[in-house]
Design a protein around this motif. Structure first.
Motif, PDB file in Angstrom:
ATOM      1  N   GLU A 134     -30.332  33.861 -33.250  1.00  0.00           N
ATOM      2  CA  GLU A 134     -30.643  34.851 -34.402  1.00  0.00           C
ATOM      3  C   GLU A 134     -32.214  35.045 -34.635  1.00  0.00           C
TER       4      GLU A 134
ATOM      5  N   HIS B 289     -31.939  41.075 -40.960  1.00  0.00           N
ATOM      6  CA  HIS B 289     -31.543  41.580 -39.626  1.00  0.00           C
ATOM      7  C   HIS B 289     -30.112  42.019 -39.245  1.00  0.00           C
ATOM      8  N   THR B 290     -29.276  41.748 -40.366  1.00  0.00           N
ATOM      9  CA  THR B 290     -27.860  42.099 -40.306  1.00  0.00           C
ATOM     10  C   THR B 290     -27.212  42.180 -41.660  1.00  0.00           C
ATOM     11  N   ASP B 291     -26.045  42.692 -41.635  1.00  0.00           N
ATOM     12  CA  ASP B 291     -25.391  42.903 -42.942  1.00  0.00           C
ATOM     13  C   ASP B 291     -25.311  41.521 -43.625  1.00  0.00           C
TER      14      ASP B 291
END
Length: 176
Positions: free
Chosen positions: A2, A100-102
């Motif tokens: 990630e 970068h993500t929820d």
């Protein structure tokens, strides 16, 4: 793997806290959040491009969860300063968490709220939580600057006031 992206003032000072930890695969310095493509350091340092100086961390969340990165991030900054960080002034030196993500967004919001609720700081917590946009890699001479130019890095960091702030505001909070 990630990605995690943090702005905390001068990107040189934001590399070392995340180095040599299990699960951290890489850390690079760069720019994010601005309105021109492929900015140069000379452009960004003028403070007119809208970019932040950032570090982007590649990590294995099974070995080093994002929440741990957040726990390392906060004590590197003055979360009450909206005009830059320490001696570095201007919009390019503002602190921010780029998600970068929820899931990263929710964890970042939660960590910021926990800091607000702790009432460690009398002033409002102004560190922004922003959607990650295009990451532009900084010039090669900025990568691992603390290793390539250790004398200058140490002098610059010593003059910045960062370490004194961390000692006065964060280390005491953690019982150190």
């Amino acid at each position: 793997m990630e990605k995690a992206t943090f702005a905390g003032g001068c990107f040189w000072c934001m590399v070392t806290p995340f180095e040599d930890l299990p699960g951290i695969q890489g850390i690079v310095s760069g720019y994010m959040g601005g309105h021109i493509e492929n900015p140069t350091y000379e452009q960004v340092k003028k403070g007119t491009t809208g970019h932040y100086e950032v570090v982007q961390i590649t990590f294995d969340s099974d070995l080093f969860p994002y929440v741990k990165l957040l726990q390392l991030f906060w004590p590197q900054i003055d979360p009450t300063d909206s005009e830059g960080q320490f001696q570095d002034r201007g919009p390019q030196y503002r602190a921010a968490i780029f998600y970068h993500t929820d899931e990263q967004k929710q964890l970042a919001i939660q960590s910021k709220q926990e800091l607000i609720d702790s009432k460690v700081f009398k002033k409002p917590i102004v560190t922004e939580i922003l959607n990650a946009s295009t990451f532009y890699l900084a010039e090669e001479y900025h990568q691992d600057y603390h290793k390539k130019n250790p004398k200058h890095y140490k002098e610059d960091r010593a003059m910045s006031g960062r370490d004194e702030f961390i000692e006065a505001n964060w280390n005491n909070r953690n019982g150190k």
